[in-house]
Design an enzyme around this catalytic site. Structure first.
Site, mmCIF file in Angstrom:
data_model
loop_
_atom_site.group_PDB
_atom_site.id
_atom_site.type_symbol
_atom_site.label_atom_id
_atom_site.label_comp_id
_atom_site.label_asym_id
_atom_site.label_seq_id
_atom_site.Cartn_x
_atom_site.Cartn_y
_atom_site.Cartn_z
ATOM 1 N N HIS A 41 -7.232 -2.879 -8.591
ATOM 2 C CA HIS A 41 -5.708 -2.844 -9.194
ATOM 3 C C HIS A 41 -6.705 -2.679 -10.664
ATOM 4 C CE1 HIS A 41 -2.319 -3.243 -7.354
ATOM 5 N NE2 HIS A 41 -3.200 -3.435 -6.876
ATOM 6 N N ARG A 99 0.418 -1.453 -0.109
ATOM 7 C CA ARG A 99 -0.077 -0.603 0.296
ATOM 8 C C ARG A 99 0.938 1.168 0.175
ATOM 9 N NH1 ARG A 99 -4.019 -2.456 -1.571
ATOM 10 N NH2 ARG A 99 -5.529 -3.639 -0.740
ATOM 11 N N SER A 100 2.000 0.964 -0.604
ATOM 12 C CA SER A 100 2.948 2.322 -0.768
ATOM 13 C C SER A 100 2.790 3.530 -1.905
ATOM 14 C CB SER A 100 4.496 1.967 -0.865
ATOM 15 O OG SER A 100 4.441 0.932 -2.151
#
Lengths: 164, 164, 164
Positions: free
Chosen positions: A47, A10-11
């Site tokens: 995504h 989750r960067s």
């Protein structure tokens, strides 16, 4: 140009990588994930929703080298960490596969952006498999970073440049 | 010059640190590891194979400060994380030992490169010992970073400069 | 100016953030921690001892947005990770609360420095709650990083600039 986009969970690394390809007019999204459970399915869907008409999606959990060589459009490989996990599950020779990947990157006719997790910055994991995975992941990242023209480290959606 | 090389597991930090000393013509490799099991033995061997005639190896798990002060050749300390783990096992005073280390670095007549793991970027560990280790490791890194002339963060074998 | 200070456990991020506010002449320390046990109490005390007459302390585990908007002095929010943990415990809507926080930052009349942990750079945690926390933490960091004028990543007490 070959770009490696590294980052934590989750960067924002996938979104950052997608933006690079979209700025080139779009391309092929090579998804390496296998959908195991509801949690993973949700991640995959999130995504997919972010991607749009600029993208063609291919799903291939293991044999990615040929797809990279033969692509005639910019390609996003998301991600090397799940690819490695699939290689380990199928008991492949990780070093051999990583070298094949790098040969494919050298032969690629189009821009390729590869996403990978950095997983080695926590406490040593309790179980041996996790330690083995962590070792392989670090080696894959190092090897692909050598083969790449540009390496970015993403935190909180923002890039630090490791190589360019 | 005192250099601290930080990084995750399999980040390429040791190889990067070795390169710094080899570019100076070689030196002393101060290994702090204790060989506990087959897995650790394999790691140690991999590291040893990478080194060559440019290196003299010393093994010392705990008392490293005097060795640093008395060295007349460039020295690589690999790594502070295992050193800390040994200090904790022997129930040493971590703050005192860290201050002794920094005094040794200030007194060193030669270049010293120290390798250390960053271990605080994952989820809070379940067990209290791991949390305590993580706290100590972070404090050791901060203290040595203050004493160092140069601090590098390595990811995928590539450096980011934290201080120079 | 809104500054987000990211870093790992014991990375020196809180001390770095406090220094920013102290260089402005001091301000309000907004502590989001709930003191659960002896270990946490010790951490809180260590943090308090570092602060001094330059600081006014407010403790608020959840409702921080209004305090940010209404502050007439520079404010340090330490930290978003505990705030998130409190939000999850109270089963709040994380996205809504994060957006409220960002609206408050946009409306703030004074400098605000927010401290947050990066927790996504280790191996995937075994338990589902930890994975969920990690996902939320990453998203909070990304969202606040977008709202911030400046984002720093701290390792070993030293900053890397992600945004300025």
């Amino acid at each position: 140009m070959i770009t490696l986009v590294l980052g934590g969970a989750r960067s924002g690394k996938s979104a950052f990588a997608e933006k690079i390809i979209e700025d080139l007019g779009g391309g092929t999204y090579l998804a390496t994930s296998r959908v195991w459970d509801a949690e993973m399915a949700e991640r995959v869907q999130t995504h997919q929703e972010r991607r749009n008409h600029l993208w063609t999606t291919i799903e291939e959990p293991v044999r990615i080298a040929d797809l990279i060589v033969n692509s005639d459009k910019p390609m996003l490989v998301d991600c090397l960490t799940l690819w490695l996990s699939n290689l380990m599950e199928e008991e492949c020779d990780i070093t051999l596969e990583t070298n094949n990947l790098c040969a494919a990157l050298a032969a690629a006719k189009q821009d390729v952006v590869l996403v990978s997790n950095e997983v080695g910055l926590g406490i040593v994991p309790d179980n041996a498999l996790a330690r083995r995975f962590r070792d392989h992941a670090g080696r894959v990242n190092q090897t692909v970073a050598q083969a790449a023209d540009r390496v970015l480290f993403i935190a909180a959606g923002l890039p630090l440049t490791l190589k360019e």
